[in-house]
Design a protein around this motif. Sequence first.
Motif, PDB file in Angstrom:
ATOM      1  N   ASP A   1       0.761  -1.381   0.117  1.00  0.00           N
ATOM      2  CA  ASP A   1       0.090   0.005  -0.209  1.00  0.00           C
ATOM      3  C   ASP A   1       0.835   1.291  -0.272  1.00  0.00           C
ATOM      4  O   ASP A   1       0.862   2.263  -0.784  1.00  0.00           O
TER       5      ASP A   1
ATOM      6  N   PHE B   1      -5.015  -4.349  -4.039  1.00  0.00           N
ATOM      7  CA  PHE B   1      -4.480  -3.081  -4.665  1.00  0.00           C
ATOM      8  C   PHE B   1      -4.312  -3.176  -6.213  1.00  0.00           C
ATOM      9  O   PHE B   1      -3.936  -2.338  -6.836  1.00  0.00           O
TER      10      PHE B   1
ATOM     11  N   ARG C   1      -5.854   0.013  -7.961  1.00  0.00           N
ATOM     12  CA  ARG C   1      -4.998   1.101  -7.875  1.00  0.00           C
ATOM     13  C   ARG C   1      -3.634   1.086  -8.819  1.00  0.00           C
ATOM     14  O   ARG C   1      -3.324   2.218  -9.441  1.00  0.00           O
TER      15      ARG C   1
ATOM     16  N   PRO D   1     -13.443   2.298  -6.771  1.00  0.00           N
ATOM     17  CA  PRO D   1     -12.508   3.094  -6.210  1.00  0.00           C
ATOM     18  C   PRO D   1     -12.730   3.269  -4.731  1.00  0.00           C
ATOM     19  O   PRO D   1     -13.942   3.718  -4.435  1.00  0.00           O
TER      20      PRO D   1
ATOM     21  N   TRP E   1      -5.586   9.285  -3.193  1.00  0.00           N
ATOM     22  CA  TRP E   1      -6.251   8.315  -4.443  1.00  0.00           C
ATOM     23  C   TRP E   1      -7.513   8.922  -5.081  1.00  0.00           C
ATOM     24  O   TRP E   1      -7.743   8.950  -6.252  1.00  0.00           O
TER      25      TRP E   1
ATOM     26  N   TYR F   1      -7.698   9.316  -9.176  1.00  0.00           N
ATOM     27  CA  TYR F   1      -8.682   8.887  -9.891  1.00  0.00           C
ATOM     28  C   TYR F   1      -9.280  10.329 -10.596  1.00  0.00           C
ATOM     29  O   TYR F   1      -9.836  10.330 -11.835  1.00  0.00           O
TER      30      TYR F   1
END
Length: 781
Positions: free
Chosen positions: A273, A331, A334, A358, A365, A369
Motif C-alpha cells: 500500500d 491493490f 490502484r 475505487p 487516491w 482518480y
Amino acid sequence: MRKLRWLSVSVAILIPLAVNARQTVQISNEQVEQYLQRTIDRYSRADSSEWSARLYRLLNSNRDAGLTAALLGQEDGLSVVVEQDLMSLWFDYVRNETDYARRPTVEQREASQKRFWEQGLAIVKASKHHPVAIRIALSVGHRYGQCDFDQFDALLANTPNPLETGLVAAQQVECLSWWLSLHARFPADGTILLRLSHEDRELQLASRLAIQDELAAVTPASEQSRVEQIREHTMLLWMAGLIFDGLTFLERQPAADRQAFLSGQDKSDELADFSLAYTAVLSLSGRLDDAKREFERLPLTAELRPLRDCFLSKSPIRDDSGPCAPAAGRFAWRWNALDHLFNRPAEDPYLISENSFPEYGSALWADVYRELFSGDNYQGLRRSIAEQWLRSEMQPPNPALAPMLTRFMGEEFNLAAHSYESRIRTAASAWNVALDSGLSVRRTREATPPPLPKGFRELPMPDVRKTAANSGDKPMRWPSDMAGLPTGFSPVRVERGNPYTIAVSLSQTLDPAGEVSSGGYWIHLSRTGGQTWQTPLYTGLMQHFPYVVAPVSGMPLWSGDRITLEVAVQELDPASITYPPVALRSRRQVRDLYLEIPLEALQSDRDGDGLTDIVEEHLLLDPDNPDSDGDGIRDGDDPLPNVKNEPGATDNSYLARILEHIFKRPEQAIIEPVDRGPGVLIAGQLAVAPSLLRPLFVVGNPADFAGLRTALTVLVYSPEDVERLLARSADFHALDLSGIVFNRAHDRGHLTWNLGWTGGALRVIRQGNVWRVESMGQWVS
C-alpha cells in the motif's frame, strides 16, 4: 473414570484454599440448565478464550457449577468465590436478556442495567480489579454508546494499577471519551496515543495528525514501532490530501528507513500500500519520470502486467482461482489506475470506474482518480469523487467531542489540530468543490406521528371489551374459505359481518419503511363474505407510529357507519433505528384503546382525482386539486403525479429502464420487532412480496424525470420533501440514484442505487435505440 476422579480430588483440595471470608454464592442445577438452554455463548468459537465461552464449554461438559468455578479460577488466577460471583451475575444477566415474554419499559431496562453494574463493580473490587472481572462487569452493566464517566471513575477508584485497569476497561467498550480521560491521566503512555491515532470513526483527520505529533515525542517501545510511526504519519498526511507535506516528511527521514519502506522486498499489504501511494505521490508532485521508475520496480507490476487483458474485460473480475484472480486483489485497481495514467493515457478509462469501485477514503487516491477521469465526459464523476471524500473524512464532529478534546488533550493540541484542519481545507479547495458539499449535520433522528386523519377518534376501550394481555401476540390464521388479499398486503385481522366482512392489513405500498416496520394499516371491505374484496383503503396509520393492531379483540370491527379498531400504543423511538435495525425500542406504551374510523373519512376524495384525501396528504399531493403538478393529467391517472409532464432537455429513456429494473427486483427485507430482548439473535420476519400497485419513491430533481415514459407510478421528492416525510414517519426510504457515469461513446454506463436498507449497482448498455439493464451486485443491511 480414573482421570475424572483425580480431577475431582484435585479440585476438592483447591476449593478450600481459594475460599476467603466472603460467603460463597450457591448456584442451583436449575440455574445451570436454564443458562445452558438460553445462552448465546453456545455459538462461540470452540477455541475462544473469552470467559463466557470457557464458562459454557466447561458447564456443558460437567454440569457442575462448583467444579466449573474451580477450573475457571485456575485458568484466571481468581478465587472460587469470585468466579462463582461472576457466574451468578452472568446467569442473572442471561436470564434477564432472554426472557422474551417480559416486555420491560425503558425505566425497567435502565434499573436492570444499574443493578447489574453495581453487582459487577462489587465483584471487581473483591477481585482486586482483575481484568476478567472488569470485562464481565462492563459486559453486563454498560450499554453501547453510553460512555458514562462515573462508571470509568468508579472502576479506577482505589485500583492498585490505574493504567492497567483503565486500558482493560477502555479496550472492552467503544468509548473514545474513556481513552481521552485515560490519556489525561497518563499523557506519556504510547499505547493510549497509538489507539487514539487510529480512531477514524469519531476523530477527524486533523485531530489524528495532531495526536501523531504527540506520539512522535514519546519514546517508542522498539525500533520497529518507531519505523511504523513514520510510515503511518506519512500515509495519514497523504490520506488528508497534504501530498507535498507527506513527501517532504518522508524524505527527511534516514535513508535506511526509506529503504525499508521502498525496497520492494517486503510484500506485506502495509508496504505494498505504501509503495503504491509513494508512486502516486511522485506523479502528483510533477516527478513523472521518478514515478514511472518506482512503478516499474513495484512487485505488483511484475505480477499484474501480464494480466492487463483482465482489466480490459467488460465483465467484472471475480475473486476466484481463475487466471484473472490476482487482478481482483486488494491493490490491483490502484495499480491499474497508475498503469493507465503512465502507459495508456489516450484510452477511455471508463472500465476502471465500472469494475473497480475505487476507495475514496484517501484524498491521495481521490486526486489520482480525478486526474485519470479527465475531460468533460467525466465532470460529474470527478465531482462525485471529491464529494465522497468530503462526506467520508470532513464531516462535522460530534458537538460533544470538542469540549472533551479541550478538557483532556489541552489547548496546545487544539491549536495543532486547527492548523492541520486549515491546511487540509486549503488542499481540498483545489478540487473546486464547495467544502460543505455532501456534508450532513450529525443529529439524533427525530420524528412525531402525524395527527389522526380528519374524523378519526382515539377512545378508551370499554371494560367489557378489553382484551386479555398478550392474547394477540400470535399472527392470525386466514380463513380457508375467503379469497386472499392483494399481493403486498399482509393480513392482521379479519371479521365477518353485515353488511361488510372487514380485513385489516399491513403494507409498505405507501410506507416504504424497509426493515423497520411492515408499513401502514389498510382496510379491506367485502360485501360477499370475503369471496371478493373492494379496492384497499389507506388509513394513514403506520405500524408502531404509534399504533399496533392485534389479531384478536373483544371490540367488533363494524359499528353502524364506522370501523372500531382496537389498538395499543407501542410508539417506536426513531433514535433506536440502526441498520440493520436489531435494537428497536419503544418510547411510549398505552393499552386498551380503540380508534373510531368513519367509513366516509376513509373514502373521501374531495377533488375527485381517484386518490383519497388521506393518500394525497400522505404523499404531499394537493387533496383539493385533481392535477397537483398542473400537467393536465389527473393525479390518480398520472404516472408522475408531482412531476410536470413535459419533454426533458436530454434523452432519459435509460432512466425508465433503470426504475423498472429496481421495481421488479425481489424484496429481501427482514422486518425486525420492537422491544425484543437484546439476547434474541433471530426474531425478524421476511417481508411479504411488494404490491404491484405501489408507487416508486425517488429522491432527486424533478426536472431530470420530466417527460419520462414509464408504466410505473413514480413520485419524485426533493431532499427537503424527504425530510418532511421522515419527520412524520418511523422511517421512510426513497430511492436515491447516483449520477450515471457513461463512457465516451455514451453507449455504456453504470450507477448505484440506495434505499437505505438495501442498494446495489447497475450497468446500462445501449443496443440500437434500446437500453438493457444488468445488475452488478446488491447489498442488504
